[in-house]
Design a protein around this motif. Structure first.
Motif, short mmCIF file in Angstrom:
data_model
loop_
_atom_site.label_atom_id
_atom_site.label_comp_id
_atom_site.label_asym_id
_atom_site.label_seq_id
_atom_site.Cartn_x
_atom_site.Cartn_y
_atom_site.Cartn_z
N LYS A 20 0.85 -1.20 0.00
CA LYS A 20 0.00 0.00 0.00
C LYS A 20 0.89 1.25 0.00
O LYS A 20 1.88 1.32 0.74
CB LYS A 20 -0.88 -0.02 1.25
N GLY A 21 0.56 2.19 -0.86
CA GLY A 21 1.34 3.43 -0.92
C GLY A 21 2.72 3.24 -1.54
O GLY A 21 3.60 4.08 -1.36
N GLY A 22 2.91 2.15 -2.27
CA GLY A 22 4.22 1.87 -2.86
C GLY A 22 4.48 2.67 -4.13
O GLY A 22 3.63 3.43 -4.61
N PHE A 23 5.70 2.45 -4.66
CA PHE A 23 6.11 3.12 -5.91
C PHE A 23 6.19 2.07 -7.02
O PHE A 23 6.92 1.08 -6.90
CB PHE A 23 7.47 3.81 -5.71
N TYR A 24 5.45 2.31 -8.07
CA TYR A 24 5.32 1.32 -9.15
C TYR A 24 5.80 1.89 -10.48
O TYR A 24 5.63 3.08 -10.73
CB TYR A 24 3.85 0.86 -9.26
N HIS A 34 -3.74 -0.07 -17.27
CA HIS A 34 -3.32 -0.81 -16.07
C HIS A 34 -2.97 0.16 -14.94
O HIS A 34 -3.32 -0.06 -13.78
CB HIS A 34 -2.11 -1.71 -16.38
N SER A 35 -2.26 1.24 -15.30
CA SER A 35 -1.85 2.22 -14.27
C SER A 35 -3.07 2.86 -13.61
O SER A 35 -3.11 3.04 -12.39
CB SER A 35 -0.99 3.32 -14.89
N GLU A 36 -4.05 3.19 -14.42
CA GLU A 36 -5.26 3.82 -13.88
C GLU A 36 -5.90 2.90 -12.84
O GLU A 36 -6.27 3.34 -11.75
CB GLU A 36 -6.25 4.07 -15.03
N ALA A 37 -5.99 1.62 -13.17
CA ALA A 37 -6.62 0.67 -12.25
C ALA A 37 -5.81 0.57 -10.95
O ALA A 37 -6.39 0.48 -9.86
CB ALA A 37 -6.74 -0.69 -12.93
N LEU A 38 -4.49 0.61 -11.05
CA LEU A 38 -3.66 0.53 -9.84
C LEU A 38 -3.85 1.77 -8.97
O LEU A 38 -3.99 1.68 -7.75
CB LEU A 38 -2.18 0.37 -10.20
N LEU A 39 -3.87 2.94 -9.63
CA LEU A 39 -4.03 4.19 -8.88
C LEU A 39 -5.39 4.26 -8.19
O LEU A 39 -5.53 4.86 -7.12
CB LEU A 39 -3.84 5.39 -9.83
N LYS A 40 -6.38 3.63 -8.80
CA LYS A 40 -7.72 3.60 -8.18
C LYS A 40 -7.75 2.60 -7.03
O LYS A 40 -8.35 2.85 -5.99
CB LYS A 40 -8.78 3.20 -9.22
N LYS A 41 -7.09 1.48 -7.22
CA LYS A 41 -7.09 0.43 -6.20
C LYS A 41 -6.38 0.91 -4.93
O LYS A 41 -6.80 0.64 -3.82
CB LYS A 41 -6.39 -0.81 -6.76
N ASP A 42 -5.26 1.63 -5.12
CA ASP A 42 -4.46 2.08 -3.98
C ASP A 42 -4.33 3.60 -4.05
O ASP A 42 -3.49 4.13 -4.79
CB ASP A 42 -3.07 1.42 -4.04
N PRO A 43 -5.13 4.33 -3.27
CA PRO A 43 -5.15 5.80 -3.36
C PRO A 43 -3.86 6.46 -2.91
O PRO A 43 -3.73 7.67 -3.02
CB PRO A 43 -6.32 6.20 -2.46
N GLU A 44 -2.90 5.66 -2.40
CA GLU A 44 -1.63 6.28 -2.00
C GLU A 44 -0.47 5.87 -2.91
O GLU A 44 0.65 6.35 -2.74
CB GLU A 44 -1.29 5.88 -0.56
N PRO A 91 13.54 5.70 -6.02
CA PRO A 91 13.87 4.50 -5.24
C PRO A 91 13.61 3.25 -6.06
O PRO A 91 12.96 3.32 -7.11
CB PRO A 91 12.86 4.57 -4.08
N LYS A 92 14.09 2.11 -5.58
CA LYS A 92 13.75 0.85 -6.25
C LYS A 92 12.23 0.67 -6.16
O LYS A 92 11.59 1.15 -5.22
CB LYS A 92 14.47 -0.32 -5.59
N ALA A 93 11.69 -0.05 -7.14
CA ALA A 93 10.23 -0.10 -7.25
C ALA A 93 9.62 -1.22 -6.40
O ALA A 93 10.26 -2.23 -6.12
CB ALA A 93 9.84 -0.30 -8.71
N ASN A 94 8.35 -1.02 -6.03
CA ASN A 94 7.58 -2.08 -5.37
C ASN A 94 6.91 -2.98 -6.40
O ASN A 94 6.34 -4.01 -6.05
CB ASN A 94 6.51 -1.48 -4.46
N GLY A 95 6.97 -2.55 -7.67
CA GLY A 95 6.39 -3.39 -8.72
C GLY A 95 6.74 -2.85 -10.09
O GLY A 95 6.81 -1.63 -10.28
#
Ligand SMILES: C[S@@+](CC[C@H](N)C(=O)[O-])C[C@H]1O[C@@H](n2cnc3c(N)ncnc32)[C@H](O)[C@@H]1O
Length: 309
Positions: A20-24, A34-44, A91-95
């Motif tokens: 949650k709140g990670g950097f992708y 795909h990005s839109e769906a991720l940004l909606k799923k995790d508001p942070e 930073p290194k990515a969370n995904g």
């Protein structure tokens, strides 16, 4: 119409999102589905969206502006991600996500030259700043080299004959997408031996697109860097649409997940190789029946993923 249905969306969201709140990083952001769906799923969550294609990026920026600074974009080849991260002090990515190939938006724009069903120049460049177009490629290659590309990247049985005809006709006239498609269709056509379920020009167009954009080279380069781009516990996800791409990804995963390769009778390890990543998808994930019906593009999609140890 500006559209592209993101493939395997539920599966991508489940695997790509690890914190949650990670950097992708979306290495092939396209129109941003795909990005839109991720940004909606995790508001942070925050996303870096990369694409070679400036036209797609412009649309993605407009479509995703509601997310403000939570998504930012870079027009570049994903093979340069390491440099982009260094330059922007990221930073290194969370995904990581790579949804390979081209989008329906690119395919459907005749002027881009990707479609054998729409009139256009033989361009096929994802990035209009590179010099190599499909037309130049045909001009510069020998018949043998062209046949190898059509055979290897298109898995087209009649590659030699097609290459010969393309070169012969290209000396007589300026080829465009429809003329090229006609030349191929005279050679590859459904007869009693070939039960074609795809357009006769599909394989050759695919091969020319892959070669023009150096798609397999780019994939190999980014795969080499993948372990360094991820935080521990982060996932990298690839969606491929071509058996050669899938094989390259599968081999890279096998290599990362193998660990020590010293012969069994060695008293101690000398290869220094250690397991860097964990394979999350021993068998590639493919689209279910419903998605395959709704989005024909998803039928050839294969998803593979790894986790950084
Ligand atoms: C299948 S589309 C991605 C669609 C996106 N996931 C979406 O939901 O809208 C693939 C995108 O990757 C881009 N692309 C392909 N190879 C690339 C590369 N080496 N570097 C950057 N972008 C690339 C293409 O320009 C295209 O926009």
């Amino acid at each position: 119409m500006l559209h592209h249905i993101p493939v395997l969306l539920t599966e991508v969201l489940t695997i790509w999102h690890t914190k949650k709140g990670g950097f992708y990083i979306d290495g092939t952001v396209g129109l941003g589905g795909h990005s839109e769906a991720l940004l909606k799923k995790d508001p942070e969550a925050q996303v870096l969206g990369i694409d070679r294609d400036p036209q797609s990026l412009e649309i993605a920026k407009e479509r995703l502006k509601e997310f403000g600074s939570r998504i930012f974009f870079v027009q570049d080849n994903f093979k340069n991600i390491k440099k982009i991260m260094k330059d922007l002090k990221l930073p290194k990515a969370n995904g990581l996500l790579f949804d390979l190939g081209i989008s329906s938006f690119q395919l459907e724009d005749g002027a881009r030259g990707f479609s054998f069903q729409r009139a256009g120049p033989l361009d096929m460049r994802m990035d209009p700043d590179i010099n190599q177009t499909a037309e130049n490629l045909i001009r510069d290659l020998s018949i043998k080299e062209l046949a190898e590309i059509i055979q290897n990247f298109g898995e087209e049985k009649r590659a030699k004959k097609i290459a010969f005809e393309i070169k012969r006709q290209s000396l007589k006239m300026k080829l465009n997408t429809l003329k090229l498609s006609q030349i191929i269709s005279k050679i590859v056509h459904p007869n009693k031996n070939q039960n074609l379920s795809i357009h006769p020009a599909t394989r050759t167009f695919q091969a020319l697109r892959i070669a023009t954009n150096k798609e397999l080279e780019n994939l190999k380069l980014i795969l080499k860097e993948t372990p360094d781009l991820l935080q521990a516990g982060a996932h990298s996800v690839w969606i491929s649409f071509h058996s050669l791409e899938d094989r390259i990804i599968k081999n890279a995963i096998r290599d990362w997940t193998q660990g020590c390769i010293c012969p069994k009778d060695f008293p101690q390890c000398v290869c220094q190789k250690h397991k860097e990543l964990f394979d999350l998808t021993r068998k590639a994930i493919v689209a279910g029946e419903k998605e395959a019906l709704q989005n024909p593009r998803s039928r050839s999609a294969k998803l593979r993923a790894v986790e950084k140890i």
